[in-house]
Design a protein around this motif. Structure first.
Motif, PDB file in Angstrom:
ATOM      1  N   VAL A  82      -3.290   7.428   3.057  1.00 44.27           N
ATOM      2  CA  VAL A  82      -2.990   6.612   1.872  1.00 44.27           C
ATOM      3  C   VAL A  82      -1.473   6.395   1.740  1.00 44.27           C
ATOM      4  CG1 VAL A  82      -3.175   6.535  -0.648  1.00 44.27           C
ATOM      5  CG2 VAL A  82      -5.143   7.202   0.724  1.00 44.27           C
ATOM      6  N   LEU A  83      -0.677   7.389   2.096  1.00 43.10           N
ATOM      7  CA  LEU A  83       0.784   7.193   2.081  1.00 43.10           C
ATOM      8  C   LEU A  83       1.178   6.064   3.034  1.00 43.10           C
ATOM      9  CD1 LEU A  83       2.108  10.880   2.038  1.00 43.10           C
ATOM     10  CD2 LEU A  83       2.484   9.149   0.251  1.00 43.10           C
ATOM     11  N   GLU A  84       0.527   6.028   4.190  1.00 41.62           N
ATOM     12  CA  GLU A  84       0.817   4.949   5.144  1.00 41.62           C
ATOM     13  C   GLU A  84       0.481   3.591   4.527  1.00 41.62           C
ATOM     14  OE1 GLU A  84       2.010   5.348   8.698  1.00 41.62           O
ATOM     15  OE2 GLU A  84       2.625   7.081   7.521  1.00 41.62           O
ATOM     16  N   LYS A  92       3.227   8.458  -5.713  1.00 41.80           N
ATOM     17  CA  LYS A  92       3.681   9.432  -6.719  1.00 41.80           C
ATOM     18  C   LYS A  92       3.377   8.928  -8.132  1.00 41.80           C
ATOM     19  CE  LYS A  92       8.133  11.012  -7.232  1.00 41.80           C
ATOM     20  NZ  LYS A  92       8.353  10.981  -8.676  1.00 41.80           N
ATOM     21  N   ALA A  93       3.545   7.622  -8.331  1.00 30.55           N
ATOM     22  CA  ALA A  93       3.260   7.070  -9.661  1.00 30.55           C
ATOM     23  C   ALA A  93       1.765   7.159  -9.982  1.00 30.55           C
ATOM     24  CB  ALA A  93       3.733   5.616  -9.723  1.00 30.55           C
ATOM     25  N   LYS A  94       0.920   6.897  -8.992  1.00 29.33           N
ATOM     26  CA  LYS A  94      -0.528   6.837  -9.281  1.00 29.33           C
ATOM     27  C   LYS A  94      -1.190   8.214  -9.269  1.00 29.33           C
ATOM     28  CE  LYS A  94      -1.812   2.170  -8.609  1.00 29.33           C
ATOM     29  NZ  LYS A  94      -1.611   1.118  -7.619  1.00 29.33           N
ATOM     30  N   LEU A 132      -8.027   5.086  -3.564  1.00 28.45           N
ATOM     31  CA  LEU A 132      -6.878   4.187  -3.404  1.00 28.45           C
ATOM     32  C   LEU A 132      -6.898   3.402  -2.094  1.00 28.45           C
ATOM     33  CD1 LEU A 132      -3.854   6.255  -4.756  1.00 28.45           C
ATOM     34  CD2 LEU A 132      -4.500   3.945  -5.465  1.00 28.45           C
ATOM     35  N   LEU A 133      -7.678   3.863  -1.124  1.00 28.01           N
ATOM     36  CA  LEU A 133      -7.735   3.132   0.151  1.00 28.01           C
ATOM     37  C   LEU A 133      -8.307   1.744  -0.087  1.00 28.01           C
ATOM     38  CD1 LEU A 133      -9.099   5.610   2.827  1.00 28.01           C
ATOM     39  CD2 LEU A 133      -6.929   4.364   2.883  1.00 28.01           C
ATOM     40  N   SER A 184     -10.255   6.637 -17.574  1.00 25.86           N
ATOM     41  CA  SER A 184      -8.826   6.530 -17.907  1.00 25.86           C
ATOM     42  C   SER A 184      -8.087   5.527 -17.030  1.00 25.86           C
ATOM     43  CB  SER A 184      -8.183   7.915 -17.775  1.00 25.86           C
ATOM     44  OG  SER A 184      -8.394   8.418 -16.469  1.00 25.86           O
ATOM     45  N   GLY A 185      -8.813   4.772 -16.209  1.00 26.09           N
ATOM     46  CA  GLY A 185      -8.140   3.757 -15.379  1.00 26.09           C
ATOM     47  C   GLY A 185      -7.461   4.339 -14.152  1.00 26.09           C
ATOM     48  N   ASN A 186      -7.862   5.569 -13.751  1.00 25.13           N
ATOM     49  CA  ASN A 186      -7.249   6.190 -12.571  1.00 25.13           C
ATOM     50  C   ASN A 186      -8.206   6.263 -11.381  1.00 25.13           C
ATOM     51  OD1 ASN A 186      -4.562   6.977 -13.612  1.00 25.13           O
ATOM     52  ND2 ASN A 186      -5.812   8.059 -15.115  1.00 25.13           N
TER      53      ASN A 186
END
Ligand SMILES: NC(=O)CC[C@H](N)C(=O)O
Length: 316
Positions: A82-84, A92-94, A132-133, A184-186
């Motif tokens: 996911v960092l890639e 970091k924000a999410k 998140l992918l 919560s939208g996450n």
């Protein structure tokens, strides 16, 4: 370093691995994870130690060929993927990079922070990381994850279907967490899909040797030391190691860091991974866990080898 000096050093590492194995094999503390029924049935006395160096050499002592469930150590490699994809700032924000100080599956921790995940290693953050992918379907999401793991391991890994079934039948708590994240939208995809793919990633079967090579790829600045393929970019190594150092062993991370001086990650399958950046990775497999879900023998081996071999990052 001359070839002879190098061989001499490797022999010393193998000697200390062997004495760690002898010294700690009889330790009786801890118990297999039992909240996932399959894990309770794994023989508790299995014990393997493997070290993969950045030049591709792998040293092994004990049960290093037994396939066990990767469990939460998988979170390291999904984080890398996911960092890639989205980069460290968005990540970091999410998701975040601080510890909650609560157990890995704590709902209270989630509630205390407006249902926002805190880091990628607690279950809430790990399931959100899977979500998140950018994927077209559940299969696509899964394929992206397993192909990343295969690159880290340098071979094709498989899911242990018994673990997957055992865990799917008992993961209502994780599904609950997934829906709180949605609330919560996450959560960035269907919550049940994210939780199912997360459950599958935890059920991937690896050997201690595989785990050492997967970690060796991180120690080797993102290049698999055996296949020589770049798996993760160098700029993403620091965020991965930071997350490991901060929360790799959950509420016992401070004690681990105190004794090893190394970033680590545990899984309730009994695996532990430690990274010595630029040098090697240590993988230990031994199923009995402490109350936080970390292999008891794995922690002892990490502390012993780090001290004997001067691996600590906090004493350079
Ligand atoms: N710490 C762990 O290894 C936990 C992983 C496990 N699959 C869970 O979700 O509970």
């Amino acid at each position: 370093m001359s070839v002879n000096q190098n061989q001499e050093q490797r022999k010393q590492v193998l000697d200390f691995m062997t004495s760690a194995h002898q010294q700690f094999a009889s330790v009786k503390e801890g118990a297999n994870a039992s909240y996932i029924p399959y894990l309770a049935s794994v023989p508790s006395n299995l014990f393997g130690i493997a070290v993969a160096f950045t030049d591709g050499e792998v040293l092994e002592v004990g049960d290093t060929q037994y396939e066990f469930a990767i469990e939460s150590i998988s979170k390291v490699f999904t984080l890398a993927k996911v960092l890639e994809e989205i980069g460290k700032d968005e990540f970091k924000a999410k998701i975040g990079s601080n510890a909650t100080g609560e157990p890995f599956n704590s709902v209270i921790a989630l509630e205390l922070h407006n249902e926002h995940p805190y880091n990628p290693f607690d279950n809430a953050g790990a399931i959100a990381t899977v979500s998140l992918l950018n994927a077209q379907s559940s299969d696509d999401r899964w394929n992206q994850i397993i192909s990343t793991y295969n690159l880290f391991a340098g071979r094709n890994l498989t899911v242990n279907d018994e673990v997957y079934k055992s865990e799917s039948d008992t993961n209502a708590h994780n599904r609950g967490i997934s829906w709180l994240l949605k609330n919560s939208g996450n959560m960035y995809t269907d919550p049940d899909q994210a939780c199912d793919v997360y459950t599958r990633q935890c059920s991937v079967a690896i050997t201690c040797r595989d785990l050492a090579i997967m970690g060796g790829t991180i120690a080797n600045h993102g290049v698999n030391p055996v296949t020589k393929k770049q798996v993760v970019s160098r700029q993403n190594i620091q965020p991965i190691l930071a997350e490991m150092m901060m929360n790799g062993l959950y509420e016992n991370t401070g004690n681990w860091l105190y004794t090893t001086g190394l970033p680590g990650k545990s899984g309730v399958g009994g695996g532990i991974l430690a990274i010595v950046p630029g040098t090697c990775a240590l993988a230990v497999f031994s199923p009995p866990l402490d109350v936080h879900g970390n292999s008891v023998k794995g922690q002892k081996v990490g502390a012993f080898l780090s001290e004997k071999l001067g691996w600590s990052l906090l004493n350079k």
